[in-house]
Every structure is written in structure tokens, then in C-alpha cells.
Design a protein around this motif. Structure first.
Motif, PDB file in Angstrom:
ATOM      1  N   GLU A 487       0.816  -1.218   0.000  1.00  0.00           N
ATOM      2  CA  GLU A 487       0.000   0.000   0.000  1.00  0.00           C
ATOM      3  C   GLU A 487       0.853   1.273   0.000  1.00  0.00           C
ATOM      4  OE1 GLU A 487      -3.338   0.207  -0.354  1.00  0.00           O
ATOM      5  OE2 GLU A 487      -3.173  -1.952  -0.700  1.00  0.00           O
ATOM      6  N   TYR A 656      -7.306  -4.002   3.047  1.00  0.00           N
ATOM      7  CA  TYR A 656      -6.523  -3.810   1.819  1.00  0.00           C
ATOM      8  C   TYR A 656      -5.446  -4.879   1.665  1.00  0.00           C
ATOM      9  CZ  TYR A 656      -8.383   1.013   1.969  1.00  0.00           C
ATOM     10  OH  TYR A 656      -9.183   2.121   2.026  1.00  0.00           O
ATOM     11  N   VAL A 697     -11.282  -5.046  -3.665  1.00  0.00           N
ATOM     12  CA  VAL A 697     -10.681  -4.136  -2.685  1.00  0.00           C
ATOM     13  C   VAL A 697     -11.094  -2.691  -2.981  1.00  0.00           C
ATOM     14  CG1 VAL A 697      -8.497  -3.367  -1.658  1.00  0.00           C
ATOM     15  CG2 VAL A 697      -8.712  -5.706  -2.500  1.00  0.00           C
ATOM     16  N   LYS A 698     -11.402  -1.926  -1.930  1.00  0.00           N
ATOM     17  CA  LYS A 698     -11.716  -0.490  -2.006  1.00  0.00           C
ATOM     18  C   LYS A 698     -12.923  -0.187  -2.906  1.00  0.00           C
ATOM     19  CE  LYS A 698      -6.824   0.745  -1.453  1.00  0.00           C
ATOM     20  NZ  LYS A 698      -5.671   1.473  -2.024  1.00  0.00           N
TER      21      LYS A 698
END
Length: 751
Positions: A487, A656, A697-698
Motif C-alpha cells: 500500500e 486492503y 478491494v476499495k
């Protein structure tokens, strides 16, 4: 040939001296043991040579024999069989005496080594008994006592290390069977009680132990039949043998005590404590009487301690006491003079003394020769991510825990029953503090000399692997449970890449806790595939299925918790367990829940975990939403998450990045389906539409839709809930993971 064997024996003695000195750092004690044993050897040699006693007779018997097979019989002749090849190579009697004395000396050192880690004042008193001249005299020559004592010490060492019969133990027992068959029976019985009754092991190990004992028993039958001259096995035949043995006791022999007038209880007292001063008729008996007086006082002291203090009887202590008592009872049956009593004492006195001292020591975890150091950045990881694992491993190794926050660390170490060492580790990028931590870790490892160092979490991995490489620790293991660099961008990403590569470079083995994480490491060229291995189906610690089980909580308890949290009967509860940070997908979770809550006021979000505003804060408006929305319940960190799972309907975990998330396993074990993001670990535990669902994800839109589906489709929700626990049971049982990690450690011993 005599010179070559003498040099080899000297090398063995030197090696054991250095080994013990490194372990104890007690030069005076070890030097005294060596001097006493060597003096006893030459005194024993002189006496046997002049008087032509058993020891010398073993030598002459082998010298006169035309074939070794003539000597292959249980009992005394077996000693002659063992030395026959050496005698025929013209090895002299003195050299053979030195060989046997070396073996018994190693036996003494193995027993002394077990005293070192104990934490009782009785330890030093108990170790004094290892200096008794009579014990060294009778075990320092070419004798059955020397060999039997060595094998008994080997069995004790193996018994202290493992929960199953080892090959070394089996071979030692079989050799004792051929030298002293009755002793084989007594030791086998004691080991049976220890391993089959008092040892807590898996069903597989219990069956293995049972089969081993049955095979040993069957194998011993023909030898015992030959030695005892039994034609058929029956109670009457065994009674005749016992009566025949008991007749020995009326043969008064050369002694100052008329044993003809003693009963069985008298002979037990004689075996344990006599001769005393008033029995002594020569210098040797006077010397032994001093030893016996010391042992009598020690037994009185132990009795006093037993009344005043807490006694701890573990399986090893039980084995030592039980085997010693059985040997004493049997020796008292046929003991016919004081010489025999003092000669046989070497088979029980060192062991019963160690057993007595062990009863008052709470520190029994260090009886294992090989040492493992487990390292995490914060002790919370030791407690929550590796809970129970160190306690399991301490049955096989000496285990020490290293982490930061000394107060918390000591608490965790006490829970696990291991020792702890504090090093100030931080989760942030702190170069100066990290260098200090590496230096402290290096010095700690040089002192401890562990066989394995096993680290978890990124900072702990970097510090411990680098320090272990410099300290030349042979096995440097690192478990990867997540990659913060995934990340990160820019200079921070470059720095984290370098850190991970350095950690893996210094490690001898790297364990990603999921297959997807392993692929990421390989694809990012952080380590070679040959250095990587996923243990079992993944996970760092598995899941304790007995602990994470809804049976531990009543409906009334859960209703009470719901009332406290202001959850009504018709509410549908989404739960999140973990740190309230950006990386865990909290921003997406809060935004999705707010959207759902617009039309579904009976939906609630339960957040279990602490905020970390300094490391990875969530958006300000989401933080405000959590604090002000009445349908978002925030409870912070809790020690026991189980009742919170039972008060909820579904786990939402939109992280994440993860290694192998324990919280998803825990939720499944408590019967909750999960909504997880499509990342490594999560997408291995959750099987789509079986025990949960997977979202990108997200992705707030997809997360919202899946959360709605659980809320609005009761059939879909109940279908997944029904399969949640079984999917975890089949793949991630904690015992299975621990056994697989132990297997890795054991394989390293054979490299």
C-alpha cells in the motif's frame, strides 16, 4: 589401538566439558565432577584387578571365549559380549574401564544438566549428591552399573524432551533388557504410566506410544523367559521366581548387619540409608555412611518442604519418582549385604534426588537441549496471533519470547509458561532505535546460542534476522503475515522493498502464511521460491476450535451483552474486529453502512478494536460518523471477542492487505459467515457463496450490495451461516498447524 581409543575418549570428554561449560558457565563444579570420576576410575581399576572382582571377570570371560555368540545371553555375560570385539583387538582392561567410565560420566553430566535451569533453593543441595564418591566408584569401571546408568540417563534425557517414545529410548530399553532384565520391566512400567496416563498428547501420539509399549513387551518375553528360566507363564511360576529371589536376602554375606533377622521394611530402610556411622567396620563403609546421613537429612528436608510449600508433580517428576521407588522396592527383595546396597544405589539415587528437587521447581520448561527464540514487535502479537503456540512448543524445546512493552510481555510470557526478554522495538521507521535493537538482539543471541530464532511482523523480522545472521544462529525463520509495502508508493515503497529483501536474505527459511502471499513475494522478487514455504493450508497459528466455540456461552449471556450494547431482537448486526485504521478498509465499511442504514434502520455496525490515529488514520468525516451515528457501536479493544461474534450476524472485513487473517477464522469458528475483500489470505479462507462472499478491494459499491444481500435474503444468509464453522474445522484446526510447525523444527534437527 589402545592409544587411539584413549585419544578418542579424551576428545569425547573434552567435548562434553566444553558443552557443559557453555551451558552452565560453572568451571569449578564441572572440574570437581571430572576429578572425582577419574579418581574413582583408577581406584575401581586397582580394586578389581587385585581382588579379581566382577569387572575383571567380564574381561577375562571375553578374552577366553572362542566366539562372541557364546556370550550372547541376558545378564552379566552380555557385558562380555559387548566388549568381545575390542578384547580380540588387544584393547587392554584399563582402556575398556576408561570407555565405560566415560559413558557413565556422560550420564552424570546429562543429569546435572537438568538441574541447571531449575528455580528452587533445593537445586544446589540436589546437585551435591552428584559428587558422592560411591556413585562414581561403582559406575566408573567395566561394569553393568556403568552401562545401565548411562542408558538410564539417556532415557531420562529423551523423556524430558518429548511426549512420545523416541528411538534412543527404545534402543536404551532393549540394551537394559539384555543387561538387567528386571530393571527393564520396572522402567517400562514407569514409562507406560508417564506416556499413557499422565502425558497430554494427541490421539495419534497416544496410539503410537501404546503400539510401542506393546511391541517392546512382546519383544521382551523370550528374553525374560530365558533369563528367569520360566517354562510356562503362570502366576504360580512367577511366585516361585519371586520366592527364589527373596531367598537371597537370608544369605547374610560379608556384612555388618545380620539380614537374616530383617523383614522387608527393614531391608527398604537399609537400601535407602545404611550403612550409617554405627554400622561402619571399615573406611569405605564410613565414607558411605556420611553419604547416607546426607541423604537421610535431605529426605527430612524434602518432607518439611512438602508440608510447607506447594508441590508440582508433572509427568517427568512422576516418572523419576515412580521408577526410583519401583527399583528400591525390587532391590529390597533380594538385597543380601551392604556392598550390594551401595552398588545398586547408582540406579536410583541420582534420579530420585532430581525428582524430589523438580517437585519444588516451577521452571520446568528448560529441560530441553535445543532453544527457540520467538520474536514479535509488540507482545500483543505473541498473545493474540500466536496464542498457545509457545506453550505447545515448550514441551519439545526451551522457548523464550522477545518483544517490546516489558510489562505486557511478562504477562504474556507467564500465560505461556516461557521466559521473556525485553527489547525496545517500534512499528515506525526509527533508524537509530532500530540499530540499538539490533545490537541488543545480537548480544542476547550470542549469550543464549539458540538453535532456532523465529520472527513474526516486519520490524521484528528485520531486527532479529539481521542480528541472528551476525550472531550465526543456524536456523533463522521468519513468518510473513502481511506486506505493508503493497500500500506504499515512492521513496517509502523503495525503502520497504529494501527492508523486506534484507530480512529474507538474512533468513534461512521464510514462511508466507498464505499461498497468495507467497506468489506476491516471488512476483516482486523479494525472495527466491526455494526459500519460501506455506505451512499446512496457511495461517500462522490456526484456530483453537475448542476455545472459539459457541457452546461456552448461554443464550442468557448473549442477550445480556446485546442489552448492554442496545441491540434489539430484530436488529441485523454487521461486525468488524481489528484495528480501526485505513488499511483495514474502515473508510469503505463506514460509507457502505451509512448507505445501507438510510433505508434499513434495524441494521447496526459493531466495531471491535482500537483506533490508531498516529499510524494509519481513517478519514475525518468517517471518524466523526463513527462517533455520532447511533447505529454504529464502538466498543474499542476487548480481551474476548467471542461473545461479540455471537451477538452479531456477519463479519465484514474489507481489508486492503493481510497475511492470513485470524479474525476471519475466529468468526467462522463461532458460526459467522464473512464478507471479505479479494486479497491473499481472505480469499483462501472464504469460499465464494459457501462460507462467505468476496468483494473487490476499495469498492464501496460492491461492498454495499453484498452487505445488503445478507440483510435482505435470509435464506442466503442462513445457508452460508450453516457452513461457516465446518469450513474452518476441516482446514485450520490449531493442533494441525502446530504439529506442522513442529515438524518443520524437527526436520531442521536432521539437516
Amino acid at each position: 589401538m589402545n592409544l587411539i581409543l584413549a585419544i578418542l575418549l579424551l576428545a569425547v570428554i573434552s567435548y562434553y566439558f566444553k558443552l557443559m561449560l557453555d551451558k552452565s558457565n560453572n568451571l569449578l563444579l564441572l572440574s570437581c565432577i571430572y576429578i572425582i570420576h577419574i579418581l574413582s576410575l583408577f581406584f575401581n581399576y586397582k580394586v578389581n584387578l587385585e581382588a579379581k572382582l566382577d569387572s575383571y571377570n567380564f574381561y577375562t570371560m571375553a578374552l577366553d571365549a572362542d566366539s562372541a555368540f557364546i556370550l550372547l545371553q541376558p545378564g552379566s555375560r552380555f557385558i562380555s559380549f559387548l566388549i568381545y570385539p575390542l578384547v580380540k583387538l588387544n584393547i587392554e582392561y584399563l582402556t575398556l574401564s576408561c570407555l565405560f567410565a566415560t559413558l557413565s560420566l556422560i550420564g552424570f553430566l546429562k543429569i546435572i544438566k537438568l538441574f541447571f535451569p531449575l528455580d528452587t533453593k533445593l537445586k544446589k543441595i540436589g546437585m551435591c549428591f552428584m559428587f558422592f564418591p560411591s556413585l562414581h566408584f561403582w559406575s566408573s569401571g567395566l561394569s553393568k552399573e556403568a552401562l545401565v546408568f548411562f542408558f538410564m540417563a539417556l532415557i531420562l534425557e529423551q523423556t524430558a524432551k518429548a511426549k512420545t517414545l523416541s528411538l534412543v529410548t527404545v534402543i536404551s530399553l532393549l540394551l537394559i533388557l539384555l543387561i538387567r532384565p528386571y530393571l527393564f520391566i520396572l522402567l517400562l512400567l514407569s514409562l507406560c504410566v508417564k506416556f499413557l496416563v499422565f502425558e497430554t498428547v494427541t490421539r495419534k501420539k497416544l496410539i503410537k506410544n501404546l503400539v510401542s509399549f506393546v511391541l517392546l513387551g512382546l519383544f521382551s518375553i523370550p528374553f525374560l523367559k530365558f533369563f528367569l528360566k520360566i517354562k510356562v507363564y503362570s502366576f504360580s511360576e512367577i511366585e516361585k521366581i519371586f520366592n527364589k529371589i527373596n531367598l537371597y536376602s537370608v544369605n547374610t554375606g560379608n556384612t555388618s548387619i545380620n539380614l537374616d533377622r530383617t523383614n522387608y521394611l527393614d531391608r527398604i530402610i537399609i537400601v535407602l540409608f545404611r550403612p550409617l556411622f554405627f554400622d561402619s567396620v571399615n573406611f569405605y563403609q564410613l565414607l558411605v555412611s556420611i553419604e547416607n546421613a546426607c541423604f537421610l537429612l535431605f529426605c527430612v528436608l524434602i518432607t518439611y518442604y512438602g508440608i510447607k510449600r506447594k508441590v508440582i508433580i508433572d509427568s517427568l517428576t512422576l516418572y523419576l519418582i515412580l521408577s526410583s521407588v519401583l527399583i528400591i522396592l525390587f532391590l529390597s527383595t533380594y538385597m543380601y549385604n551392604l556392598g550390594l546396597a551401595s552398588r545398586m544405589r547408582v540406579m536410583f539415587l541420582p534420579f530420585i534426588v532430581l525428582g524430589m528437587v523438580l517437585m519444588f521447581s516451577s521452571k520446568k520448561t528448560s529441560l530441553h537441549e535445543k532453544k527457540i527464540i520467538r520474536v514479535t514487535t509488540i507482545p500483543l502479537s505473541l498473545e493474540k496471533l500466536l496464542g498457545g503456540q509457545m506453550s505447545f512448543m515448550k514441551e519439545f524445546y526451551e522457548v523464550k519470547a522477545v518483544s517490546s512493552d516489558n510489562n505486557y510481555l511478562q504477562k504474556v510470557a507467564q500465560q505461556e509458561g516461557v521466559e521473556a526478554y525485553h527489547i525496545n522495538l517500534t512499528r515506525k521507521i526509527t533508524p537509530f532505535k532500530d540499530l540499538v535493537a539490533v545490537w541488543r538482539m545480537y548480544r542476547f543471541l550470542k549469550k543464549e546460542k539458540p538453535f532456532i530464532i523465529h520472527s513474526h511482523t516486519p520490524k521484528a523480522g528485520l531486527v532479529s534476522m539481521l542480528a541472528a545472521k551476525l550472531a550465526r544462529v543456524p536456523n533463522r525463520l521468519h513468518t510473513v503475515a502481511g506486506l505493508p509495502l503493497l500500500e506504499s508508493t515512492g521513496a517509502k515503497r523503495t525503502l520497504l522493498d529494501v527492508v523486506e529483501k534484507l530480512t529474507y536474505k538474512c533468513a534461512t527459511k521464510v514462511y508466507p502464511n498464505s499461498n497468495a502471499l507467497k506468489n506476491i513475494i516471488v512476483n516482486n522478487k523479494l525472495a527466491k521460491n526455494t526459500k519460501l514455504k506455506v505451512i499446512g493450508h496457511g495461517s500462522s497459528n490456526g484456530i483453537n476450535l475448542d476455545y472459539f466455540n459457541s457452546k461456552h456461552f448461554s443464550i442468557k449471556e448473549i442477550e445480556k451483552l446485546k442489552s448492554k450494547l442496545e441491540i434489539s431482537e430484530n436488529d441485523f448486526i454487521y461486525i468488524f474486529v481489528g484495528r480501526i485504521v485505513k488499511d483495514k478498509g474502515i473508510n469503505e465499511l463506514v460509507e457502505s453502512f451509512v448507505e445501507i442504514n438510510k433505508d434499513n434502520h434495524h441494521a447496526k455496525l459493531l466495531l471491535v478494536g482500537p483506533f490508531e490515529t498516529d499510524l494509519d488514520p481513517i478519514k475525518a468525516h468517517n471518524f466523526k460518523e463513527i462517533k455520532e451515528n447511533n447505529n454504529i457501536i464502538e466498543v474499542g479493544f476487548v480481551n474476548d471477542v467471542r461473545p461479540y461474534f455471537l451477538a452479531s450476524n456477519v463479519l465484514v472485513f474489507p481489508s486492503y492487505r493481510e497475511g492470513f487473517p485470524n479474525v476471519v477464522l475466529q468468526a467462522g469458528a463461532m458460526g459467522l459467515p464473512s464478507i471479505v475483500s479479494n486479497i491473499n489470505g481472505c480469499n483462501e479462507i472464504i469460499e465464494e457463496n459457501k462460507n462467505g462472499v468476496i468483494v473487490p478491494v476499495k469498492n464501496v459499491f460492491e461492498l454495499t450490495n453484498k452487505m445488503k444481500e445478507f440483510l435482505l435474503s435470509e435464506a442466503f444468509y442462513l445457508k452460508l451461516k450453516k457452513q461457516a464453522r465446518s469450513s474452518v474445522e476441516n482446514r485450520y484446526d490449531q493442533t494441525y498447524i502446530w504439529e506442522e510447525i513442529l515438524k518443520e523444527y524437527k526436520e531442521l534437527e536432521n539437516v
